[in-house]
Design an enzyme around this catalytic site. Structure first.
Site, mmCIF file in Angstrom:
data_model
loop_
_atom_site.group_PDB
_atom_site.id
_atom_site.type_symbol
_atom_site.label_atom_id
_atom_site.label_comp_id
_atom_site.label_asym_id
_atom_site.label_seq_id
_atom_site.Cartn_x
_atom_site.Cartn_y
_atom_site.Cartn_z
ATOM 1 N N ASN A 9 0.860 -1.182 0.000
ATOM 2 C CA ASN A 9 0.000 0.000 0.000
ATOM 3 C C ASN A 9 0.899 1.235 0.000
ATOM 4 O OD1 ASN A 9 -1.851 2.025 0.473
ATOM 5 N ND2 ASN A 9 -2.330 1.392 2.577
ATOM 6 N N LYS A 11 0.063 4.236 -0.269
ATOM 7 C CA LYS A 11 -0.642 5.403 0.284
ATOM 8 C C LYS A 11 -0.441 6.613 -0.651
ATOM 9 C CE LYS A 11 0.005 3.436 4.807
ATOM 10 N NZ LYS A 11 -0.260 3.572 6.238
ATOM 11 N N HIS A 98 -9.650 0.684 4.582
ATOM 12 C CA HIS A 98 -8.419 0.965 5.326
ATOM 13 C C HIS A 98 -8.765 1.926 6.472
ATOM 14 C CE1 HIS A 98 -4.423 2.377 6.317
ATOM 15 N NE2 HIS A 98 -3.946 1.317 5.674
ATOM 16 N N GLU A 100 -7.335 4.428 7.578
ATOM 17 C CA GLU A 100 -7.168 5.852 7.251
ATOM 18 C C GLU A 100 -8.402 6.381 6.515
ATOM 19 O OE1 GLU A 100 -3.336 5.472 5.325
ATOM 20 O OE2 GLU A 100 -2.469 4.890 7.248
ATOM 21 N N GLU A 170 -5.774 -5.293 10.420
ATOM 22 C CA GLU A 170 -4.795 -4.229 10.648
ATOM 23 C C GLU A 170 -5.114 -3.494 11.946
ATOM 24 O OE1 GLU A 170 -2.744 -3.004 6.792
ATOM 25 O OE2 GLU A 170 -4.527 -1.763 6.981
ATOM 26 N N GLY A 176 1.861 2.136 10.771
ATOM 27 C CA GLY A 176 2.767 3.280 10.632
ATOM 28 C C GLY A 176 3.401 3.724 11.939
ATOM 29 N N SER A 216 3.011 -2.213 10.504
ATOM 30 C CA SER A 216 4.467 -2.162 10.738
ATOM 31 C C SER A 216 5.166 -3.495 10.470
ATOM 32 C CB SER A 216 4.770 -1.661 12.160
ATOM 33 O OG SER A 216 4.280 -0.350 12.326
#
Ligand code: PEP
Length: 253
Positions: A9, A11, A98, A100, A170, A176, A216
C-alpha cells in the site's frame, strides 16, 4: 488451498519517476530471485495505475491493485473513481476500508458494503481491512469490534461472492507506528476472524479465505508473522516503498 498474498500500500507517496523506479526494481527482483507461490499486489495512487501496470506486463504472480473505489457505478461524482473504470484499466484488486479511509474520510461499514459490491460486480478482488484502535484493545473488545466490521460490511454477500474477498487484519495502533502486533496477537485475531467467517459461511469457505496481517510489518518480523497458521500474508505500508524490503517480506513464507 487459500492463497498467500503480500500487498503493498503506497498510500499518498511516490512521484511518477519514483513509482516507475520502485516498480521496475520490484518486478526485476521478483523475477531474478524466482519468487514462487505468493501473489504480490501493488496498490499505488490512481495516476500510477496505467504506467505501473505496463511495467508489470505479463509477470506471473504480480497483480495490479488500487487503494480505493467509489460505491457508485458511474455518473456525476467529481473526484471519484469507479470499480468499472479501474477494471477497464486492468486493475485486479482494491483495498477497501483501510483505517485511514475510515478515520479521515468517515467511511462507514454501510458505505464499505456498497464499495465491496461495486468491486465484486466488476471483477475486482476486495482486500477488506478491519482492525481495532488502541482504546478498543485496551478495553478488551477488539475481537467483537473486528467481527462487527465483517458482519456489517460483508455478511450479506452470497457465499460465492464472499469467497472472492481477501481480509486484512490491521490493528490501528500498529499502522505506521513501528509497533507491530506480536505474532501470537495476530494469530489470535486471524483465528477469531476465520471462526466468525465459518459461523456464517461454513468451514470450507473460511479455510479458503486469505487473511493478511497489516501493521508495521518489515523484513525483520515478517517471517515470524507469516509462520502462524492463520496468517496468509501481509498488507504492507511503509516497507512497500523500498524494493529490497518489500521483496524480502514477499520471500518470508
Ligand atoms: C497499511 O497502511 O496498511 C500499513 C500496514 O502500514 P504500515 O506497514 O506502514 O504500518
Amino acid at each position: 488451498m487459500r492463497k498467500k498474498i503480500v500487498a503493498g500500500n503506497w498510500k499518498m507517496n511516490m512521484t511518477y519517476e519514483e513509482g516507475q523506479k520502485l516498480t521496475s526494481e520490484i518486478v526485476n527482483m521478483f523475477k531474478d530471485e524466482a519468487v514462487k507461490n505468493v501473489q504480490v499486489v501493488l496498490n499505488p495512487p490512481f495516476p500510477h495505475i496505467y504506467p505501473v501496470k505496463k511495467l508489470i506486463g505479463d509477470t506471473e504472480g504480480i497483480f495490479m491493485g488500487s487503494q480505493n473505489c467509489s460505491d457508485k457505478e458511474s455518473g456525476a461524482f467529481t473526484g471519484e473513481v469507479s470499480a468499472k473504470i479501474l477494471a477497464s484499466f486492468g486493475v485486479q484488486f482494491v483495498i477497501l476500508g483501510h483505517s485511514e479511509r475510515r478515520e479521515y474520510f468517515k467511511e462507514s461499514n454501510e458505505l464499505l458494503s456498497a464499495k465491496v459490491k461495486q468491486a465484486l460486480a466488476h471483477g475486482l478482488t476486495p482486500i477488506f481491512c478491519c482492525g481495532e484502535s488502541l482504546e478498543i484493545r485496551n478495553a478488551g473488545t477488539h475481537e467483537a469490534n473486528v467481527k462487527f466490521q465483517l458482519t456489517e460490511s460483508l455478511f450479506d454477500l452470497s457465499p460465492e461472492d464472499f469467497s472472492k474477498v481477501v481480509i486484512a487484519y490491521e490493528p490501528i495502533w500498529a499502522i505506521g507506528t513501528g509497533k507491530t502486533a506480536t505474532s501470537d496477537q495476530a494469530q489470535e485475531m486471524h483465528l477469531a476472524l476465520r471462526r466468525h467467517i465459518a459461523s456464517k459461511y461454513g468451514k470450507e469457505i473460511a479455510d479458503d479465505t486469505s487473511i493478511l496481517y497489516g501493521g508495521s510489518a518489515n523484513p525483520g518480523n515478517a517471517k515470524e508473522l507469516f509462520s502462524k497458521p492463520d496468517v496468509d500474508g501481509g498488507l504492507i505500508g511503509g516497507a512497500s516503498l523500498k524494493s529490497r524490503d518489500f521483496i524480502d517480506i514477499v520471500k518470508s513464507f
